[in-house]
Design a protein around this motif. Structure first.
Motif, PDB file in Angstrom:
ATOM      1  N   ASP A 211      27.736  31.188  39.998  1.00 38.82           N
ATOM      2  CA  ASP A 211      29.185  31.090  39.801  1.00 38.82           C
ATOM      3  C   ASP A 211      29.683  31.989  38.676  1.00 38.82           C
ATOM      4  N   ASN A 212      28.784  32.394  37.791  1.00 36.60           N
ATOM      5  CA  ASN A 212      29.171  33.263  36.684  1.00 36.60           C
ATOM      6  C   ASN A 212      28.756  34.715  36.896  1.00 36.60           C
ATOM      7  N   ILE A 213      28.361  35.055  38.112  1.00 36.96           N
ATOM      8  CA  ILE A 213      28.131  36.459  38.454  1.00 36.96           C
ATOM      9  C   ILE A 213      29.439  36.981  39.034  1.00 36.96           C
ATOM     10  N   THR A 214      30.269  37.508  38.168  1.00 43.64           N
ATOM     11  CA  THR A 214      31.621  37.914  38.553  1.00 43.64           C
ATOM     12  C   THR A 214      31.914  39.335  38.078  1.00 43.64           C
ATOM     13  N   CYS A 215      32.996  39.888  38.605  1.00 39.42           N
ATOM     14  CA  CYS A 215      33.422  41.223  38.201  1.00 39.42           C
ATOM     15  C   CYS A 215      34.218  41.150  36.893  1.00 39.42           C
ATOM     16  N   HIS A 222      39.002  41.166  38.553  1.00 36.88           N
ATOM     17  CA  HIS A 222      38.476  40.453  37.385  1.00 36.88           C
ATOM     18  C   HIS A 222      38.231  38.978  37.703  1.00 36.88           C
ATOM     19  N   ALA A 223      37.038  38.500  37.328  1.00 38.43           N
ATOM     20  CA  ALA A 223      36.622  37.090  37.462  1.00 38.43           C
ATOM     21  C   ALA A 223      36.356  36.670  38.900  1.00 38.43           C
ATOM     22  N   LEU A 224      36.397  37.607  39.850  1.00 43.02           N
ATOM     23  CA  LEU A 224      36.076  37.253  41.228  1.00 43.02           C
ATOM     24  C   LEU A 224      34.558  37.218  41.422  1.00 43.02           C
ATOM     25  N   LYS A 225      34.079  36.254  42.202  1.00 41.03           N
ATOM     26  CA  LYS A 225      32.651  36.135  42.481  1.00 41.03           C
ATOM     27  C   LYS A 225      32.223  37.218  43.469  1.00 41.03           C
ATOM     28  N   MET A 226      30.943  37.541  43.430  1.00 40.67           N
ATOM     29  CA  MET A 226      30.434  38.654  44.222  1.00 40.67           C
ATOM     30  C   MET A 226      30.676  38.532  45.733  1.00 40.67           C
ATOM     31  N   PRO A 227      30.440  37.371  46.362  1.00 40.73           N
ATOM     32  CA  PRO A 227      30.688  37.321  47.818  1.00 40.73           C
ATOM     33  C   PRO A 227      32.112  37.671  48.203  1.00 40.73           C
ATOM     34  N   ALA A 228      33.069  37.188  47.408  1.00 42.26           N
ATOM     35  CA  ALA A 228      34.470  37.488  47.706  1.00 42.26           C
ATOM     36  C   ALA A 228      34.775  38.957  47.461  1.00 42.26           C
ATOM     37  N   VAL A 229      34.126  39.528  46.470  1.00 41.14           N
ATOM     38  CA  VAL A 229      34.364  40.928  46.125  1.00 41.14           C
ATOM     39  C   VAL A 229      33.849  41.855  47.227  1.00 41.14           C
ATOM     40  N   GLU A 230      32.766  41.464  47.888  1.00 40.36           N
ATOM     41  CA  GLU A 230      32.187  42.326  48.917  1.00 40.36           C
ATOM     42  C   GLU A 230      33.210  42.648  50.003  1.00 40.36           C
ATOM     43  N   ALA A 231      33.910  41.628  50.503  1.00 36.84           N
ATOM     44  CA  ALA A 231      34.906  41.857  51.550  1.00 36.84           C
ATOM     45  C   ALA A 231      36.035  42.750  51.053  1.00 36.84           C
ATOM     46  N   GLN A 232      36.459  42.525  49.815  1.00 37.47           N
ATOM     47  CA  GLN A 232      37.548  43.318  49.250  1.00 37.47           C
ATOM     48  C   GLN A 232      37.134  44.778  49.094  1.00 37.47           C
ATOM     49  N   LEU A 233      35.903  44.992  48.614  1.00 29.13           N
ATOM     50  CA  LEU A 233      35.434  46.361  48.428  1.00 29.13           C
ATOM     51  C   LEU A 233      35.212  47.065  49.758  1.00 29.13           C
ATOM     52  N   HIS A 234      34.747  46.315  50.766  1.00 27.47           N
ATOM     53  CA  HIS A 234      34.605  46.916  52.093  1.00 27.47           C
ATOM     54  C   HIS A 234      35.947  47.457  52.573  1.00 27.47           C
TER      55      HIS A 234
END
Length: 291
Positions: A211-215, A222-234
């Motif tokens: 839960d603390n592996i965030t951007c 900022h503060a987004l978790k990695m799984p959620a960030v993957e879709a956004q970066l794609h």
């Protein structure tokens, strides 16, 4: 007295006494020694302790003020398998420090002032299984091939450091990796980091405190978790076009248009020349027939 109730022979008592005295003499000052173990925890040591028994397997230097590990002194401990250096002042360059302790299995460098890890830092630790480098706020660089020789590595912790980026191949190419600590770092989640995030979601590695592996940056993630960030970066990296992309496409379009125009112009000229040539041929044949 012996187990049978008889007094020990004087010669044996002398040898036992010499052995105990030798053990006490060989134990470093302000440290405690047991069988194959030297423990110097919390002794306010400023330097690496001297006179460590050469057969030591486990060396604990935690909670001191040691800022330098001498490679030569360490190399005398060829049988060392466990080294705990957490909560010291180690920093700067550790390259070739562990060249003489190839049997090392456990290495704890957490809570220090490390700044980088290169190929030369751990390349000689071919048996390393556990490596802890967490809580090094000045650790900003781990080179791509830093763990290339540590193929037995199962536990790696780089949590709470100054890392903003980690190349995917650095950890992906570790066949035995099962535990990877990445929490509370300053990850810069740009398009270059997308490959690493994708690897995280697809690998079988355990990520504690996920839960603390965030951007940390950019601001929009900022503060987004990695799984959620993957879709956004794609979406951002694979579909969005930047200004330079539009300029490139415009140049390509102009080149195609220009090439097409030149080709049409040349084709027109060739057609006119061909028509003029055929017209002259027909006129020549007509004149010949009249004659």
């Amino acid at each position: 007295m012996s187990p049978s109730g008889r007094p020990w022979p004087l010669s044996l008592m002398f040898l036992l006494g010499m052995g105990m005295a030798s053990e006490r003499i060989n134990c470093p000052s302000r440290c405690s020694c047991q069988y194959l173990e030297v423990n110097c925890t919390g002794q306010q040591l400023q330097e690496f302790p001297a006179a460590i028994p050469l057969d030591t397997r486990q060396l604990i230097l935690a909670a001191n003020n040691i800022s330098y590990l001498p490679a030569v002194e360490l190399s005398f401990l060829a049988d060392l398998v466990y080294l705990d250096c957490r909560k010291n002042l180690l920093g700067n360059d550790l390259d070739f420090t562990f060249i003489g302790v190839a049997k090392l299995v456990y290495l704890d460098l957490s809570f220090n002032n490390l700044t980088q890890a290169t190929f030369s830092t751990f390349s000689h630790l071919l048996s390393l299984v556990v490596l802890k480098m967490s809580d090094n706020p000045n650790l900003v660089t781990i080179e791509k091939d830093a763990f290339a020789n540590n193929t037995w590595l199962r536990h790696l912790d780089v949590s709470r450091t100054g890392l903003t980026f980690l190349d995917t191949s650095t950890v992906r190419d570790l066949p035995n990796l099962r535990f990877l600590g990445l929490s509370d770092n300053l990850w810069h989640c740009n398009c270059s980091f997308l490959d690493f995030i994708t690897w995280m979601t697809e690998s079988n590695v355990h990520f504690p405190d996920a839960d603390n592996i965030t951007c940390y940056t950019p601001e929009g993630l900022h503060a987004l978790k990695m799984p959620a960030v993957e879709a956004q970066l794609h979406f951002n990296c694979l579909t969005q076009l930047y200004k330079r992309d539009y300029i490139f496409l415009c140049l390509i379009g102009f080149c195609i248009f220009f090439a097409g125009t030149v080709a049409a112009w040349l084709a027109g000229i060739c057609a006119v020349i061909y028509k003029v040539h055929t017209s002259k041929g027909e006129e020549g044949r007509g004149e010949a027939e009249e004659d």
